[in-house]
Write an enzyme that holds these catalytic residues in place. Structure first.
Site, short mmCIF file in Angstrom:
data_model
loop_
_atom_site.label_atom_id
_atom_site.label_comp_id
_atom_site.label_asym_id
_atom_site.label_seq_id
_atom_site.Cartn_x
_atom_site.Cartn_y
_atom_site.Cartn_z
N THR A 50 40.09 52.28 37.65
CA THR A 50 39.23 51.90 36.53
C THR A 50 38.37 50.71 36.92
O THR A 50 38.59 50.07 37.95
CB THR A 50 40.06 51.49 35.28
N TYR A 234 39.99 30.91 28.98
CA TYR A 234 39.86 31.66 30.23
C TYR A 234 39.91 30.74 31.45
O TYR A 234 40.96 30.55 32.04
CB TYR A 234 38.58 32.52 30.23
#
Length: 398
Positions: A50, A234
């Site tokens: 993916t 993040y």
């Protein structure tokens, strides 16, 4: 059976084989429409089913004519349960590679394990001899350490203090405020163990020791930096700590690969819709705003455009690979352009339930998410019966 999307939290538990195949075909068509790349000839992609891993395998094969081996951990169909999207993607890739006369074999299993590393090395020795590019693109929530047996689970949390900001539920389109509590020291350590550089180094050590890395071989892993809006959850959070470790590993591996004239790089890529990014609070809202701004400016790229640019303009452009002050390849350059970020920040301040659809691409985000699993893809009849049992030729041979 007729296959429809079903959800459990942020996870889509079904996938559509024909939709996935169409998405893979589109990426192949894009790659073939671009100038050929004088690039790698024998490529190993670890995490190839993916996202950026799949796109880099497609660019290697259809952009540079390379033979490829892909490693992934996906589930085939069983009874009325569909296979995972990555399974269908890999089956479609192998089918198209065979049609084009390209060598492509895949290994399905836990890439963190010694067994899969050994199996991969045996396959390289048998069919390719050596590889000249290793792409490391694993995205997993857990890792069992191959030597100690310890089970690590990653978390996406800030470090030091809680973090509050806007987020969006892309299914309902509701903008709200979310607060994320800080990670414990154990959670930080676990996240670094799963998403940091240790396993990448284990792969390169094993490949070097086995003599299956060609003279001048390159290895690349993927990272992300992003804007200050997302830093607390993040880059300055648990994921960022893991990415720091990944980038340190790149420097160590680069020094190690000098013995064969090779190099190791981290490529900092653009924010894109993935199953993992959808689960990070704040990030889907940021991506929705970013997509709208970049589309308006004619700068938008998906996985395949990013990977083509990485290969054609950075890794195999001829001469020295351009890197930033920390030795990283930057293909997030369009995302991080000053005018793009200024406009995203402007919209961030204005976004709410009333303005969301006007100033963001929330519909594009939602569509991209569904297309990860083969849904909402043009040209597919989703009311038609489809066989969920799709084989991956090189895996079924065993």
């Amino acid at each position: 059976m007729v296959i429809k999307p079903k959800f459990r939290g942020f996870i889509c538990t079904t996938s559509h084989p024909e939709g996935c195949a169409r998405q893979v075909a589109r990426q192949i068509e894009y790659t073939k429409s671009q100038p050929k790349i004088n690039g790698p000839k024998k490529v190993l992609v670890i995490g190839s089913s993916t996202g950026y891993g799949l796109a880099s395998r497609i660019v290697s094969a259809f952009g540079a004519g390379a033979d490829t081996i892909g490693v992934f951990f996906e589930r085939p169909s069983s009874g009325n349960r569909t296979a995972t999207a990555g399974w269908y993607n890999s089956a479609a890739f192998e089918k198209e590679a065979a049609k084009a006369g390209l060598f492509a074999k895949s290994i399905n299993g836990d890439a963190f394990s010694k067994e899969i590393k050994e199996q991969t090395i045996d396959l390289i020795k048998k069919d390719l001899g050596q590889v000249d590019l290793v792409i490391y693109s694993l995205a997993a929530p857990k890792r069992v350490h191959p030597e100690t047996g310890e089970v690590f689970s990653s978390v996406i949390k800030p470090i030091g203090q809680s973090y509050t900001n806007k987020t969006v539920d892309f299914h309902s389109g509701q903008v709200s405020e979310t607060t994320i509590e800080p990670a414990t020291e154990k959670e930080i350590r676990h996240t670094v163990a799963v998403m940091g550089g240790e396993d990448w180094k284990m792969w390169i050590d094993a490949l070097l020791k086995a003599g299956v890395l060609a003279e001048g071989a390159t290895t690349v892993a993927f990272s992300y930096i992003g804007p200050e809006i997302t830093y607390p959850v993040y880059r300055e959070g648990t994921v960022g700590r893991a990415k720091d470790d990944l980038e340190k590993t790149a420097h160590d591996l680069d020094a190690q690969l000098k013995q064969i004239g090779g190099h190791a790089y981290v490529s900092v890529n653009k924010a894109l819709v993935t199953q993992s990014s959808a689960a990070i609070p704040v990030v889907p809202l940021y991506i929705s705003l970013l997509y709208q701004v970049m589309k308006e400016k004619g700068l938008h790229e998906g996985c395949i455009e990013q990977m083509y640019r990485l290969f054609a303009d950075r890794l195999y452009a001829g001469g020295e690979v351009p890197v930033d002050g920390q030795g990283r390849i930057r293909i997030d350059d369009l995302e991080m352009k000053e005018d793009v970020q200024k406009e995203v920040l402007n919209r961030w301040d204005r976004v709410n339930n009333e303005t969301l659809r006007e100033i963001s691409d929330i519909e594009g985000y939602r569509r991209d998410f569904f297309q990860l699993f083969g849904f909402e893809t043009e040209g597919i009849d989703y009311e038609a019966d489809v066989d969920p049992d799709v084989k991956i030729p090189s895996i079924e041979e065993k």
